[in-house]
Design a protein around this motif. Sequence first.
Motif, PDB file in Angstrom:
ATOM      1  N   LYS A  20       0.766  -1.129   0.005  1.00 24.64           N
ATOM      2  CA  LYS A  20      -0.002   0.008   0.150  1.00 24.64           C
ATOM      3  C   LYS A  20       0.983   1.277   0.019  1.00 24.64           C
ATOM      4  O   LYS A  20       1.864   1.370   0.792  1.00 24.64           O
ATOM      5  N   THR A  41      -4.676   4.606  -2.809  1.00 25.39           N
ATOM      6  CA  THR A  41      -3.590   5.013  -2.017  1.00 25.39           C
ATOM      7  C   THR A  41      -4.102   5.029  -0.191  1.00 25.39           C
ATOM      8  O   THR A  41      -5.455   4.921  -0.151  1.00 25.39           O
ATOM      9  N   ASN A  42      -3.183   5.152   0.511  1.00 23.76           N
ATOM     10  CA  ASN A  42      -3.548   5.396   2.169  1.00 23.76           C
ATOM     11  C   ASN A  42      -4.140   6.977   2.195  1.00 23.76           C
ATOM     12  O   ASN A  42      -4.145   7.703   1.024  1.00 23.76           O
ATOM     13  N   THR A  43      -4.100   7.441   3.382  1.00 19.57           N
ATOM     14  CA  THR A  43      -4.927   8.629   3.584  1.00 19.57           C
ATOM     15  C   THR A  43      -3.615   9.806   3.196  1.00 19.57           C
ATOM     16  O   THR A  43      -2.571   9.513   2.993  1.00 19.57           O
ATOM     17  N   SER A  96      -9.053  11.271   4.702  1.00 21.98           N
ATOM     18  CA  SER A  96      -9.587  10.221   3.772  1.00 21.98           C
ATOM     19  C   SER A  96     -10.534  10.908   3.263  1.00 21.98           C
ATOM     20  O   SER A  96     -11.098  12.088   3.288  1.00 21.98           O
ATOM     21  N   GLY A  97     -11.394   9.964   2.160  1.00 17.83           N
ATOM     22  CA  GLY A  97     -12.769  10.529   1.694  1.00 17.83           C
ATOM     23  C   GLY A  97     -12.625  11.523   0.613  1.00 17.83           C
ATOM     24  O   GLY A  97     -11.347  11.384   0.020  1.00 17.83           O
ATOM     25  N   LEU A 111      -9.535  13.452  -0.542  1.00 21.79           N
ATOM     26  CA  LEU A 111      -8.389  12.649  -0.994  1.00 21.79           C
ATOM     27  C   LEU A 111      -8.481  12.152  -2.318  1.00 21.79           C
ATOM     28  O   LEU A 111      -7.541  11.540  -3.077  1.00 21.79           O
ATOM     29  N   VAL A 158      -8.148   3.164  -4.263  1.00 16.80           N
ATOM     30  CA  VAL A 158      -8.844   3.544  -3.115  1.00 16.80           C
ATOM     31  C   VAL A 158      -8.329   5.010  -2.787  1.00 16.80           C
ATOM     32  O   VAL A 158      -7.314   5.361  -2.851  1.00 16.80           O
ATOM     33  N   GLY A 159      -9.567   5.618  -2.266  1.00 10.63           N
ATOM     34  CA  GLY A 159      -9.321   7.013  -1.823  1.00 10.63           C
ATOM     35  C   GLY A 159     -10.341   7.815  -2.323  1.00 10.63           C
ATOM     36  O   GLY A 159     -10.627   8.311  -3.504  1.00 10.63           O
ATOM     37  N   GLY A 160     -11.681   8.076  -1.459  1.00 14.32           N
ATOM     38  CA  GLY A 160     -12.727   9.146  -1.638  1.00 14.32           C
ATOM     39  C   GLY A 160     -13.688   8.379  -2.602  1.00 14.32           C
ATOM     40  O   GLY A 160     -14.467   9.361  -3.326  1.00 14.32           O
ATOM     41  N   LEU A 205     -13.096   0.891  -0.813  1.00 12.18           N
ATOM     42  CA  LEU A 205     -13.607   2.017  -0.162  1.00 12.18           C
ATOM     43  C   LEU A 205     -13.934   1.769   1.389  1.00 12.18           C
ATOM     44  O   LEU A 205     -14.017   0.518   1.827  1.00 12.18           O
ATOM     45  N   TYR A 206     -13.644   2.806   2.028  1.00 12.47           N
ATOM     46  CA  TYR A 206     -13.709   2.838   3.655  1.00 12.47           C
ATOM     47  C   TYR A 206     -14.712   4.102   4.006  1.00 12.47           C
ATOM     48  O   TYR A 206     -15.666   3.723   4.577  1.00 12.47           O
ATOM     49  N   THR A 207     -14.116   5.257   3.850  1.00  9.20           N
ATOM     50  CA  THR A 207     -15.034   6.284   4.239  1.00  9.20           C
ATOM     51  C   THR A 207     -16.264   6.368   3.504  1.00  9.20           C
ATOM     52  O   THR A 207     -17.236   6.710   4.279  1.00  9.20           O
TER      53      THR A 207
END
Length: 166
Positions: free
Chosen positions: A27, A55-57, A76-77, A80, A104-106, A126-128
């Motif tokens: 990552k 990417t990471n945050t 994040s989100g 980003l 990954v990112g937003g 996705l996370y956020t």
Amino acid sequence: MWIRDSLRTVFETLEAENDDDVPILVKIGPDSPEESMLDLVDIVEECDLDGIVATNTTTSREGLESPRGEEWGGLSGNPLRERSTSAIRTLARHTDDDLPIVGVGGVDSARSAYEKIRAGASLVQLYTGFVYGGPRTAKRINQGLVELLERDEFSSVEDAVGADLE
Ligand SMILES: Cc1cc2nc3c(=O)[nH]c(=O)nc-3n(C[C@H](O)[C@H](O)[C@H](O)COP(=O)(O)O)c2cc1C
């Protein structure tokens, strides 16, 4: 140079211990200079790892208007999103076609997932987006993606990977 050597040692050690052939992906952060990102790709490919997660945050607060912008930590989100997509594009231009990039990112919509795919991501994470969109988010993204693929006359996600790189 020592960072390259250290990374190579870490990756080679992991591979040597990886008797069950568990996929190993690296990552990457979005704030590294382009040269460092490309160095990392070279090492990942040399060590035969299985992919990159980008990417990471971010620690950047550029363009952020939130009153909480001064808070410490990784962001994040949506703020980003573009930074991460740009990193994916940089990595995808440099990688062999068969090295998967997880974007990954937003990502919070079909449009933002599609942006990652067209930039070169063959998987999207996705996370956020889940925090704000709830558990139906994945279904909503998948349904919207079908429409976007049809609109642009792609017969599969795979066909759209890297479409913006040409
Ligand atoms: C609260 C929080 C915790 C996270 N923890 C990790 C972690 O332990 N390991 C990791 O690789 N990334 C971690 N991340 C980064 C996310 O996996 C992801 O790369 C980043 O948030 C960008 O995606 P997003 O905009 O969809 O959240 C974390 C992010 C958040 C917001």
